[in-house]
Design an enzyme around this catalytic site. Sequence first.
Site, PDB file in Angstrom:
ATOM      1  CG  HIS A 122      -1.855   1.199   1.222  1.00  0.00           C
ATOM      2  ND1 HIS A 122      -3.100   1.166   0.623  1.00  0.00           N
ATOM      3  CD2 HIS A 122      -1.701   2.439   1.743  1.00  0.00           C
ATOM      4  CE1 HIS A 122      -3.681   2.347   0.787  1.00  0.00           C
ATOM      5  NE2 HIS A 122      -2.860   3.129   1.458  1.00  0.00           N
ATOM      6  CB  CYS A 123       1.865   3.548  -2.622  1.00  0.00           C
ATOM      7  SG  CYS A 123       2.801   5.070  -2.904  1.00  0.00           S
ATOM      8  CG  PHE A 124       0.944   5.319   3.537  1.00  0.00           C
ATOM      9  CD1 PHE A 124      -0.273   5.343   4.200  1.00  0.00           C
ATOM     10  CD2 PHE A 124       1.814   4.270   3.802  1.00  0.00           C
ATOM     11  CE1 PHE A 124      -0.613   4.354   5.109  1.00  0.00           C
ATOM     12  CE2 PHE A 124       1.484   3.276   4.711  1.00  0.00           C
ATOM     13  CZ  PHE A 124       0.265   3.322   5.369  1.00  0.00           C
TER      14      PHE A 124
END
Length: 275
Positions: A122-124
Amino acid sequence: MLVLRLLNVVAPAYFLCISLVTFVLQIFLFIPSMFRDPSTTPLFSPALLHGALFLFLSANALGNYVLVIQSSPEDLGKGLNLGEGAEVVADWLDGSRSPGSALPSTHFCRLCARVTQRHDHHCFFTGNCIGSRNMRNFIMFCLYTSLACLDSLVAGMAYISATLSMSFANPLAFLTLLPHSISQFFSGALLSSEMFVILMLYLWLGIGLACAGFCCHQMLLILRGQTRYQVRKGIVVRARPWRENLQEVFGKRWLLGLLIPVLNVGSDYRRQKVK
């Protein structure tokens, strides 16, 4: 979980703010300062060449950034009719409540509340999960972001060198620039705009190195046919030739995606989806 959800909102805003500041500094400060060289012809002046290069890198970085957000990983949890919410979906994938066995290369993200295929992480900074549909765009985003930061770093050093009449021929000059600049700023010998540019130099260096390192690490995983989630969980994958692993992510017409920001072109995943 509340902190992660807050970070999922703040991080994209932070990236867009840094991008806007970089664009303003390049267009209104660095590039105009290059036009002061009277020895170059207007057609092939460093300002025009650098401006064209910066716009190319920025367009690809921001274009792939938008495509990463728009091309969300496909939600495999739809239509499963599990009936007991996200917790059951997560347990089902982990195998503790699976009716058979957990689906390979899938993961339930609690921030996105979706089960995604070939989940990587998951890329913030994009507020989105990276999976089958947007992996190539994410790699291109990291690549062009690192190149844009390097371009801004070189242009900013040239501007500071001309403004403060200093030379960066000695590698230690850049390392000692920040402490000397802080002392000069508080003594009144350095303008706030110049100090701001110096701080941005180190920010561009940090972001550029981080994106370049992340891009190289992601490419190594792709060559091995793995994802970060599989490595973290110790999931064994079937060994395949590295060319097939690259083609699965980048497609056959990979050169088109390297030059302009487009969706996955000719990849196996999208062909399967069409079928």
